[in-house]
Design a protein around this motif. Structure first.
Motif, PDB file in Angstrom:
ATOM      1  N   GLY A 111      52.853 105.773  33.630  1.00 32.98           N
ATOM      2  CA  GLY A 111      52.529 106.931  34.449  1.00 32.98           C
ATOM      3  C   GLY A 111      51.847 108.036  33.668  1.00 32.98           C
ATOM      4  O   GLY A 111      51.201 107.790  32.634  1.00 32.98           O
ATOM      5  N   VAL A 112      52.008 109.269  34.159  1.00 34.57           N
ATOM      6  CA  VAL A 112      51.279 110.413  33.615  1.00 34.57           C
ATOM      7  C   VAL A 112      51.620 110.659  32.146  1.00 34.57           C
ATOM      8  O   VAL A 112      50.724 110.916  31.326  1.00 34.57           O
ATOM      9  N   ILE A 113      52.907 110.605  31.791  1.00 36.01           N
ATOM     10  CA  ILE A 113      53.285 110.861  30.398  1.00 36.01           C
ATOM     11  C   ILE A 113      52.658 109.821  29.472  1.00 36.01           C
ATOM     12  O   ILE A 113      52.160 110.154  28.386  1.00 36.01           O
ATOM     13  N   ASP A 114      52.639 108.559  29.906  1.00 32.95           N
ATOM     14  CA  ASP A 114      52.004 107.513  29.096  1.00 32.95           C
ATOM     15  C   ASP A 114      50.515 107.793  28.920  1.00 32.95           C
ATOM     16  O   ASP A 114      49.954 107.620  27.833  1.00 32.95           O
ATOM     17  N   LEU A 115      49.860 108.235  30.003  1.00 33.70           N
ATOM     18  CA  LEU A 115      48.442 108.569  29.929  1.00 33.70           C
ATOM     19  C   LEU A 115      48.212 109.714  28.952  1.00 33.70           C
ATOM     20  O   LEU A 115      47.281 109.684  28.127  1.00 33.70           O
ATOM     21  N   LEU A 116      49.059 110.727  28.998  1.00 32.94           N
ATOM     22  CA  LEU A 116      48.898 111.868  28.091  1.00 32.94           C
ATOM     23  C   LEU A 116      49.134 111.466  26.639  1.00 32.94           C
ATOM     24  O   LEU A 116      48.449 111.941  25.732  1.00 32.94           O
TER      25      LEU A 116
END
Length: 480
Positions: A437-442
């Protein structure tokens, strides 16, 4: 600046755990995700505790599978075998052969239940003892360590028990067979012995198919049914000279209902000094052609290769860039969710984490890309001398692994059960929460660019040394 530092500058220190996966972050391990589930401790400095490791059945009846460890130089080179709890590493039973210099544990494997107690047995070889003229192969009760059977070489220096293979049904009677070698039989030509896994009687012997051959049986493995006759076939290694040069071969044998049949030979491989770490393994289909393939760890060349079980051609080559004893390993099941088996390879003298600390690598069987590493930061640990899957011991859905560290604990040696990572974390689940999700993308974006030397590049999903567009596309493909 490591990924964690970049990400903190974007999100604040409280939102992300430490991601600079170096010695200061996780103590004994470079990688955050390394988790030791159990540790078995060696007993004597210089015993080579952890020379070999293998899975074992549930010997203590606690519902968790166990593991076995060989220490062939223990007790004045007598050799020692021990079975340990998969739950906490404690010793369940051990055996030290009473005869000096037997080097018991030079070979080691798990085999089917012979004594009918419902627990698989352990088999180990002591091939070199001059006081036991032709060497020995012992079959132990997996539950108690009692000796069920002894195979004794009849001629001095026959080296019975040099290598062993279990788990395959060579003659097609429905019972897994026991196969071992005496590499010095017939003045160094070598011979392989196939015994029934039911009553341990001798079924066949196999001699080298093409002279000159030396030390036939240097490595042995059941490789599955490569000729589609419904019976499991064998891969057997030998050398082309009696010196310690690298030239060797792998011969593939089947059974035609009457006798063993030589199918084909793989040339130009390294069987090196005849050590078990020059391991042959097989039984999994890497190129998805319907035929199981063959693995060889070429330790002296720092190389691991997979060969086609159909014709012996090279499917996959993984070359380590340093002299690190890279190569001992095994085929393992699919750990990255692509339905292709993967590879586990050790390198006991790798110096990435510390001098001679060692390292273990997991590679994609589809393309050889690096999936995961386990890197200790303790010098002289020699982590990765051997490694084997042991099943899901902690119940998280991932296969766990036992890895030997022959230099750990001041030279006493250890065997460590290392937690596997559930499939959902590979690839793209960089924060380990089971969702991409978003944290992985960041995390990936904060790591963008070349991998810094301080850090384990978890976001380098294609293992090319740089976090870039292909890593981003891989992460997005696994979103959710």
């Amino acid at each position: 600046m490591c990924a964690s530092d970049k990400l903190r500058s974007l999100l604040g220190a409280g939102l992300v755990s430490v991601l600079c996966w170096g010695p200061t972050a996780t103590g004994q391990w470079v990688e955050d995700e390394c988790e030791v589930l159990a540790t078995a401790q060696g007993f004597e400095s210089g015993a080579l505790y952890g020379w070999l490791v293998t899975s074992a059945d549930d010997a203590d009846g606690d519902g968790v599978d166990d593991f076995a460890v060989a220490a062939p130089f223990g007790g004045s080179f007598r050799g020692r075998i021990s079975v340990h709890s998969g739950a906490d590493g404690s010793q369940i039973w051990s055996y030290t052969i009473p005869t000096a210099s037997a080097i018991l544990g030079f070979s080691l494997d798990r085999m089917n239940d012979v004594d009918g107690d419902g627990v698989d047995e352990i088999v180990a070889g002591g091939p070199w003892n001059p006081a036991l003229p032709g060497g020995r192969l012992l079959v132990f009760s997996g539950a108690t360590g009692a000796i069920i059977h002894t195979f004794a070489g009849p001629v001095e220096f026959d080296t019975y028990g040099h290598s062993v293979a279990t788990g395959g049904d060579f003659n097609g009677d429905g019972v897994p067979d026991l196969v071992f070698s005496g590499i010095n039989v017939d003045n160094g030509a070598g011979r392989v012995f196939v015994h029934s896994g039911d009553d341990l009687t001798l079924l066949f012997t196999i001699d080298p198919p093409t002279p000159p051959a030396f030390f036939f049986g240097t490595g042995i493995a059941f490789i599955g049914d490569v000729n589609k006759d419904g019976r499991d076939d064998l891969a057997i290694g030998d050398r082309l000279a009696q010196d310690f040069g690298p030239e060797g071969r792998i011969h593939v044998f089947s059974y035609d209902g009457k006798q063993p049949v030589h199918e084909f030979t793989i040339d130009d491989i390294d069987q090196g000094i005849p050590l078990e770490s020059e391991r042959i393994d097989g039984g999994r289909d890497f190129d998805q052609d319907g035929t199981p393939d063959i693995f060889l760890g070429e330790r002296r060349l720092n190389r691991a290769r997979v060969f086609s079980g159909a014709d012996g051609s090279v499917i996959l080559t993984i070359q380590h860039e340093e002299i690190a004893s890279f190569g001992p390993g095994r085929m393992i099941g699919d750990i990255n969710g692509d339905s292709v088996p993967d590879l586990l390879v050790g390198a006991q003298t790798d110096g990435t984490g510390a001098d001679l600390a060692g390292r273990v690598f997991f590679y994609s069987g589809a393309d050889g890309s690096l999936l995961r590493t386990m890197t200790p930061t303790v010098a002289d640990m020699r982590f990765g001398a051997d490694a084997a899957p042991v099943g899901d011991l902690n119940g998280d859905g991932a296969i766990d692994f036992v890895v030997s560290a022959m230099g750990a604990a001041g030279g006493l040696g250890q065997a460590l059960v290392m937690a596997g990572i559930p499939d959902s974390q590979i690839p793209g689940d960089l924060d380990g929460d089971g969702t991409v999700g978003v944290i992985d993308l960041l995390i990936l974006l904060a790591s963008w660019g070349p991998c810094p030397p301080c850090c384990d590049c978890a976001a380098d999903l294609d293992a090319d040394g740089t976090i870039g567009i292909f890593d981003l596309l891989s992460l997005l493909a696994n979103w959710g």
